[in-house]
Motif scaffolding. Structure first.
Motif, PDB file in Angstrom:
ATOM      1  N   ARG A 392       0.837  -1.193   0.000  1.00  0.00           N
ATOM      2  CA  ARG A 392       0.000   0.000   0.000  1.00  0.00           C
ATOM      3  C   ARG A 392       0.875   1.247   0.000  1.00  0.00           C
ATOM      4  O   ARG A 392       1.993   1.239   0.501  1.00  0.00           O
ATOM      5  CB  ARG A 392      -0.898   0.008   1.225  1.00  0.00           C
ATOM      6  CG  ARG A 392      -1.938  -1.090   1.248  1.00  0.00           C
ATOM      7  CD  ARG A 392      -3.119  -0.753   0.382  1.00  0.00           C
ATOM      8  NE  ARG A 392      -4.266  -1.593   0.685  1.00  0.00           N
ATOM      9  CZ  ARG A 392      -5.460  -1.456   0.124  1.00  0.00           C
ATOM     10  NH1 ARG A 392      -5.651  -0.510  -0.773  1.00  0.00           N
ATOM     11  NH2 ARG A 392      -6.450  -2.255   0.454  1.00  0.00           N
ATOM     12  N   GLN A 397      -3.191   2.819   5.321  1.00  0.00           N
ATOM     13  CA  GLN A 397      -3.809   1.716   4.592  1.00  0.00           C
ATOM     14  C   GLN A 397      -3.152   0.380   4.926  1.00  0.00           C
ATOM     15  O   GLN A 397      -3.816  -0.660   4.966  1.00  0.00           O
ATOM     16  CB  GLN A 397      -3.715   1.986   3.089  1.00  0.00           C
ATOM     17  CG  GLN A 397      -4.546   3.177   2.628  1.00  0.00           C
ATOM     18  CD  GLN A 397      -4.413   3.435   1.145  1.00  0.00           C
ATOM     19  OE1 GLN A 397      -3.618   2.815   0.453  1.00  0.00           O
ATOM     20  NE2 GLN A 397      -5.206   4.386   0.645  1.00  0.00           N
ATOM     21  N   ALA A 408      -9.816  -5.997   0.901  1.00  0.00           N
ATOM     22  CA  ALA A 408      -9.571  -5.250  -0.329  1.00  0.00           C
ATOM     23  C   ALA A 408      -9.760  -6.092  -1.572  1.00  0.00           C
ATOM     24  O   ALA A 408      -9.554  -5.605  -2.684  1.00  0.00           O
ATOM     25  CB  ALA A 408      -8.150  -4.682  -0.315  1.00  0.00           C
ATOM     26  N   GLY A 767      -7.086   4.806  -8.570  1.00  0.00           N
ATOM     27  CA  GLY A 767      -7.230   4.149  -7.282  1.00  0.00           C
ATOM     28  C   GLY A 767      -6.259   4.610  -6.226  1.00  0.00           C
ATOM     29  O   GLY A 767      -6.423   4.292  -5.037  1.00  0.00           O
ATOM     30  N   ARG A 768      -5.220   5.342  -6.641  1.00  0.00           N
ATOM     31  CA  ARG A 768      -4.236   5.808  -5.667  1.00  0.00           C
ATOM     32  C   ARG A 768      -4.874   6.727  -4.642  1.00  0.00           C
ATOM     33  O   ARG A 768      -4.506   6.709  -3.458  1.00  0.00           O
ATOM     34  CB  ARG A 768      -3.098   6.521  -6.403  1.00  0.00           C
ATOM     35  CG  ARG A 768      -1.943   6.929  -5.507  1.00  0.00           C
ATOM     36  CD  ARG A 768      -0.776   7.489  -6.315  1.00  0.00           C
ATOM     37  NE  ARG A 768      -0.192   6.471  -7.192  1.00  0.00           N
ATOM     38  CZ  ARG A 768      -0.220   6.532  -8.514  1.00  0.00           C
ATOM     39  NH1 ARG A 768      -0.820   7.549  -9.134  1.00  0.00           N
ATOM     40  NH2 ARG A 768       0.324   5.580  -9.239  1.00  0.00           N
ATOM     41  N   PRO A 771      -9.245   4.338  -2.335  1.00  0.00           N
ATOM     42  CA  PRO A 771      -9.122   2.897  -2.084  1.00  0.00           C
ATOM     43  C   PRO A 771     -10.427   2.130  -2.256  1.00  0.00           C
ATOM     44  O   PRO A 771     -10.420   0.900  -2.258  1.00  0.00           O
ATOM     45  CB  PRO A 771      -8.641   2.841  -0.624  1.00  0.00           C
ATOM     46  CG  PRO A 771      -9.100   4.133  -0.027  1.00  0.00           C
ATOM     47  CD  PRO A 771      -9.046   5.137  -1.126  1.00  0.00           C
ATOM     48  N   ASP A 772     -11.566   2.846  -2.408  1.00  0.00           N
ATOM     49  CA  ASP A 772     -12.854   2.184  -2.608  1.00  0.00           C
ATOM     50  C   ASP A 772     -13.260   2.143  -4.074  1.00  0.00           C
ATOM     51  O   ASP A 772     -14.424   1.913  -4.403  1.00  0.00           O
ATOM     52  CB  ASP A 772     -13.942   2.898  -1.800  1.00  0.00           C
ATOM     53  CG  ASP A 772     -13.818   2.647  -0.309  1.00  0.00           C
ATOM     54  OD1 ASP A 772     -13.234   1.610   0.063  1.00  0.00           O
ATOM     55  OD2 ASP A 772     -14.282   3.487   0.481  1.00  0.00           O
ATOM     56  N   TRP A 792     -10.052  -3.786  -5.121  1.00  0.00           N
ATOM     57  CA  TRP A 792     -10.372  -2.428  -4.693  1.00  0.00           C
ATOM     58  C   TRP A 792      -9.090  -1.621  -4.563  1.00  0.00           C
ATOM     59  O   TRP A 792      -8.084  -2.109  -4.065  1.00  0.00           O
ATOM     60  CB  TRP A 792     -11.123  -2.435  -3.374  1.00  0.00           C
ATOM     61  CG  TRP A 792     -12.444  -3.159  -3.481  1.00  0.00           C
ATOM     62  CD1 TRP A 792     -12.696  -4.449  -3.182  1.00  0.00           C
ATOM     63  CD2 TRP A 792     -13.677  -2.611  -3.952  1.00  0.00           C
ATOM     64  NE1 TRP A 792     -14.005  -4.766  -3.420  1.00  0.00           N
ATOM     65  CE2 TRP A 792     -14.646  -3.638  -3.894  1.00  0.00           C
ATOM     66  CE3 TRP A 792     -14.066  -1.346  -4.407  1.00  0.00           C
ATOM     67  CZ2 TRP A 792     -15.962  -3.455  -4.278  1.00  0.00           C
ATOM     68  CZ3 TRP A 792     -15.394  -1.156  -4.784  1.00  0.00           C
ATOM     69  CH2 TRP A 792     -16.331  -2.201  -4.714  1.00  0.00           C
ATOM     70  N   GLY A 793      -9.140  -0.366  -5.033  1.00  0.00           N
ATOM     71  CA  GLY A 793      -7.969   0.474  -4.980  1.00  0.00           C
ATOM     72  C   GLY A 793      -7.172   0.392  -6.271  1.00  0.00           C
ATOM     73  O   GLY A 793      -7.670  -0.039  -7.317  1.00  0.00           O
TER      74      GLY A 793
END
Length: 950
Positions: A392, A397, A408, A767-768, A771-772, A792-793
């Protein structure tokens, strides 16, 4: 001289030694006094045939009381019998005065009318040359300070006169002072009774005087005074009494405002002291401390009575007591447990000699080899290949992935995190500016760290510098370790680096809480990194407990029991989940990315390679290096180490040799069993457990046993033979390591530069910061099917992996929903599927390359899926990327559904319990000056002879 002395003897037959034995000597000593007591009252607390017989033979007034009666309560019962007495002599069943004791005490009391009571010199029951107590004072903090406790009696304190207080045993008190002061305060719980009586006497305008010529022997086994710390129960009872007395005195002596403020912070203070007890490696004091705090907090009336009594009799200012209090220097001198490291005839551990013994040179050499072998890794910000993946991008995170909650991966999976996620979080937090960089740094430092760990572990086996270097070199060159480095297996690398430190701390965990705390953290991290080792480690732990019970009479068992607590706390949610789901075998799965890399098969040939310490079918890379050349001789390179290990039980240190061979056997059994167990799945393929972790444990045991054989199996004069044998083993293992150390330069290593994300760069950028953000990944299979999963992310990461998903063998409702969405996306006739996908918070669709290899069926499935996705309304084709074809959902994407009510609360409770267990272990593991001194007084080598395990 007082006209009449009344002696009070309190008996309670609950000591380790029969009370009748002590009472006989005490009564005989009273009868032998040159100045006899004028009256004798015996208070018997509880029934005992032997005591009753002794008491019946004495000419005394007898009072019977309940067995739970305290010394203060017993003396209060006898106070009604003191009519006509001028002085009261306080004794117990185990306080035997010397013949001249009463003469000296009564004479001192007669010569000084201003004295409230005089105190004798208490000496040991069996050795009158050792002072038990001669005067007591207190520091400004309220801490009780004995003025001569435990010293040899050489007359050095015989000139001392005025004191603040004294041990209550054996004191001679004026009857009028006894009545005026109200006797002993029962709220003190049996501690500091003489000190409190002296303080109140001083405040009443009287003095307290020592009479060193008056000797009274005490066995510390009676109702008066604190019990001798011979058992854990007695130590806890004494700690409780001391704490109750100190807190009660604080509340009784302090000004009203300060007393109220102190009463309000009693329980918070107990919490702070809990941390201090852990730092001081005294966890056994935590429960007594809390009990004392709760009792004193609830007992307000005794405090009010004590304050009223002081106010009623007070004639002097508190400032007049200052001269009799202990200074800070005196407090440190009398209560500091430092002492000399070298007691007469005691043991002092030799220096470690890391620099002068060659350890530093070994680590430096390993660093040079590592830089040469893995030089390209230094330029890679993200390490890829094998089971490696990015971490991450934020520390928050990382730790979120380590907590119970929404995972995730998967559509909406709620459940426990793998304990390995916490290990990843710790590792990533060390490089907080770029967590993924931590793995690159670890890969370059792995060999020198392994050499350091092996060298340190070898110090538990031998004190010969050369053999320690051999141990460090062999651990850094272990085949399973180097293969894990080349193949990109972070869990195996971390477990290998932790194992020698676990041996170093765990082998002496029975000695100290500092070692037990460190071992518990190391065991938790090792088990989290290599769950397949847990059965072997549990067996070894249980064996250590049995050994402690059989050889050490149970001493240190509590410390050994603690070792598993942090690991159990971290794994408890996952264990509960697996057991509730009837899938306990999934607990053995290797954490992190699931990768079906090369490893030996579960047949006889593969398992024979495991016995030689080789986890891969290419014979640790030699088949690739030699092409068509013979490799039958490669496993024989491990034979010298194995032969030396087998010789260890034949040396004079046979016990250590057998123990280490048991460790090796447990490791081999783990590796042999692991290759036949498949509990994790990637795409549509089952993946067997990695046997390298078991081989690391086996290598540790075999290496230790070999060092025992070299250290104890050859006479000192055969130093040349020892050096030759050690050099031969290192040379053989170094040859075995050649393919792994040259794999990067030859281009045969699995390690790669990156990727920075397992998803296309477009998704990774989106996504950076979110995270959703969801991506559904469709992967055509070789049999014509399609695998579907949700990420996810911006990327899959190592810490976000979850064995609750990779090991399940039956589909959950979420799995079925993902499968239905994937099928509808690839079916042209399906309508409104894009809006359904967007409703789950998924913003991208990725059609990944076929896995594991392109086939006609996979190609057909990929072409069908691509055509269907291109024709979908609501999907905008981003284009082909190095990760596959990507589509963006153009319809409004919903927020990822919130977690159910109560999930956050559950996650907080679980995190609090886990952090609490880990925090306690950390506090125990932090070394202190006292723990270092204690360690220096014990041998560094464990088990030179079986008797030394005691």
């Amino acid at each position: 001289m007082p006209a009449r002395v009344h002696a009070l003897v309190v008996v309670r037959p609950d000591g380790r030694t029969p009370a009748a034995f002590h009472l006989k000597r005490t009564l005989a000593a009273l009868a032998a006094q040159t100045r006899a007591a004028d009256a004798l009252t015996i208070v018997v607390c509880g029934e005992h045939p032997g005591v009753a017989e002794v008491v019946a033979a004495a000419e005394a007034d007898v009072i019977e009381a309940a067995a739970t009666t305290s010394y203060a309560a017993a003396t209060a019962l006898a106070s009604s019998r003191l009519e006509g007495a001028d002085a009261v002599w306080l004794l117990a069943q185990d306080t035997a005065p010397e013949p001249e004791a009463l003469t000296h005490l009564a004479g001192a009391l007669e010569r000084a009318p201003s004295v409230a009571f005089v105190a004798p010199k208490l000496v040991r029951w069996d050795d009158r040359s050792v002072i038990v107590s001669l005067g007591v004072t207190m520091a400004r903090s309220g801490r009780t300070v004995g003025l001569a406790d435990g010293e040899f009696d050489q007359g050095q304190h015989d000139g001392r006169d005025d004191v603040l207080g004294a041990d209550v045993r054996g004191i001679l008190v004026r009857a009028d002072a006894w009545e005026r002061l109200g006797g002993i305060d029962a709220a003190l719980a049996g501690a500091d009774e003489g000190l409190d009586l002296g303080v109140r006497a001083r405040l009443a305008g009287a003095r307290v005087v020592l009479v060193p010529p008056a000797l009274v022997a005490t066995a510390d086994d009676g109702v008066a005074g604190l019990p001798s710390p011979l058992t854990p129960a007695r130590r806890r009872r004494a700690a409780y009494a001391r704490r109750v007395a100190r807190l009660h005195r604080h509340l009784a002596y302090a000004p009203p405002v300060l007393a109220v403020a102190f009463w309000l912070v009693l329980l918070p203070l107990a919490a702070v002291r809990t941390v201090l007890h852990l730092l001081r490696k005294q966890p056994g004091l935590i429960v007594p401390d809390w009990m004392a705090s709760v009792v004193v907090f609830a007992r307000v009336l005794p405090v009010l009575r004590a304050r009223a009594g002081i106010a009623r009799t007070r004639r002097a200012a508190w400032s007049q007591l200052a001269a009799l209090r202990a200074t800070r220097a005196q407090e440190r001198e009398r209560t500091d447990d430092a002492g000399d490291d070298d007691v007469a005839g005691g043991y002092r551990r030799p220096e470690l000699r890391f620099f002068t013994g060659g350890g530093a040179w070994l680590v430096l050499a390993a660093l040079v080899v590592s830089v040469v072998a893995f030089s390209a890794v230094l330029a890679w910000p993200v390490l890829g290949g094998g089971a490696l993946a990015p971490l991450r991008e934020g520390v928050g995170q990382l730790w979120a992935d380590a907590a119970w909650g929404r995972r995730a991966l998967g559509l909406d999976t709620l459940g426990p995190a793998d304990p390995f996620a916490a290990v990843v979080a710790v590792l990533g937090s060390l490089a907080w500016w770029d967590p993924s960089r931590a793995l690159s740094i670890l890969w370059v430092l792995a060999m020198p760290l392994a050499a350091l760990g092996g060298w340190v572990a070898a110090t538990r086996v031998t004190d010969r510098p050369f053999l320690r270097i051999v141990g460090g070199a062999l651990w850094a060159l272990a085949p399973a370790f180097l293969v894990a480095l080349v193949d990109g297996r972070p869990t195996a690398v971390i477990a290998h680096l932790l194992l020698p430190w676990l041996l170093y701390a765990g082998s002496v965990a029975h000695r100290s809480w500092a070692a037990a705390g460190a071992a518990s953290l190391l065991l938790a991290a090792t088990a989290a990194s290599a769950p397949s080792l847990v059965p072997a480690l549990v067996v070894l732990w249980a064996g250590a407990i049995v050994l402690a019970v059989a050889v050490r009479a149970g001493r240190g068992v509590t410390r050994l029991l603690w070792i598993v607590v942090p690991g159990a706390a971290l794994a408890a949610p996952l264990v509960w989940w697996a057991v509730a789901g009837a899938d306990p075998w999934g607990l053995l799965a290797d954490p992190g990315m699931v990768w079906a890399g090369p490893q030996v098969s579960a047949d006889a040939v593969g398992r024979s390679l495991l016995v030689a310490g080789i986890p891969t079918p290419d014979v640790a890379g030699w088949q690739t290096l030699l092409a068509d050349g013979p490799t039958w001789w490669v496993p024989l390179l491990a034979a010298p180490l194995a032969l030396l290990a087998l010789l260890a039980p034949l040396t004079q240190r046979w016990a250590a040799g057998i123990t280490l061979l048991a460790v090796a056997a447990a490791g081999v059994a783990t590796a042999v069993a692991a290759v036949g167990v498949s509990v994790a799945y990637t795409q549509s393929q089952a993946v067997a457990l990695w046997p390298g972790a078991g081989l690391s444990l086996a290598w540790l045991g075999a290496l230790g046993a070999a060092l025992v054989a070299l250290d104890a199996g050859l006479a000192p004069r055969l130093a040349l033979a020892r050096a030759g044998a050690g050099a031969l083993v290192v040379l053989a293992v170094a040859v075995l390591a050649v393919p792994s150390l040259t794999a990067m330069s030859r281009g045969t290593a699995v390690l790669t530069d990156g990727p920075a994300s397992t998803l296309p760069a477009y998704v990774a950028a989106e996504g950076r910061s979110d995270p959703d953000l969801g991506t559904i990944v469709l992967t055509p299979q070789s049999d014509g099917g399609v695998s579907a999963h949700v990420i996810w992310g911006g990327s899959e990461t190592i810490g976000a992996q979850a064995t609750i998903m990779s090991t399940r063998t039956s589909a959950t409702p979420e799995d079925e929903e993902v499968a239905a969405l994937a099928a509808d996306l690839m079916t042209p006739a399906a309508e409104d599927v894009v809006s359904q996908v967007a409703g789950h918070g998924i913003a991208f669709v990725l059609l990944a390359p076929a896995w594991p290899a392109e086939s006609d069926a996979a190609g057909t499935a990929a072409l069908t899926a691509r055509n269907a996705l291109d024709q979908r309304d609501g999907l905008d084709a981003v284009g082909d990327t190095d990760k596959g074809a990507l589509w963006r959902i153009t319809e409004p994407v919903a927020q990822r559904p919130r977690v159910p009510a109560g999930t956050d609360r559950l996650a907080e409770l679980i995190a609090a319990a886990q952090l609490g267990a880990v925090a306690i272990a950390v506090l125990l593991a932090i070394p202190t000056a006292a723990s270092r001194r204690a360690a220096r007084r014990s041998p560094r080598i464990v088990g030179p002879h079986w008797r030394e395990w005691r």
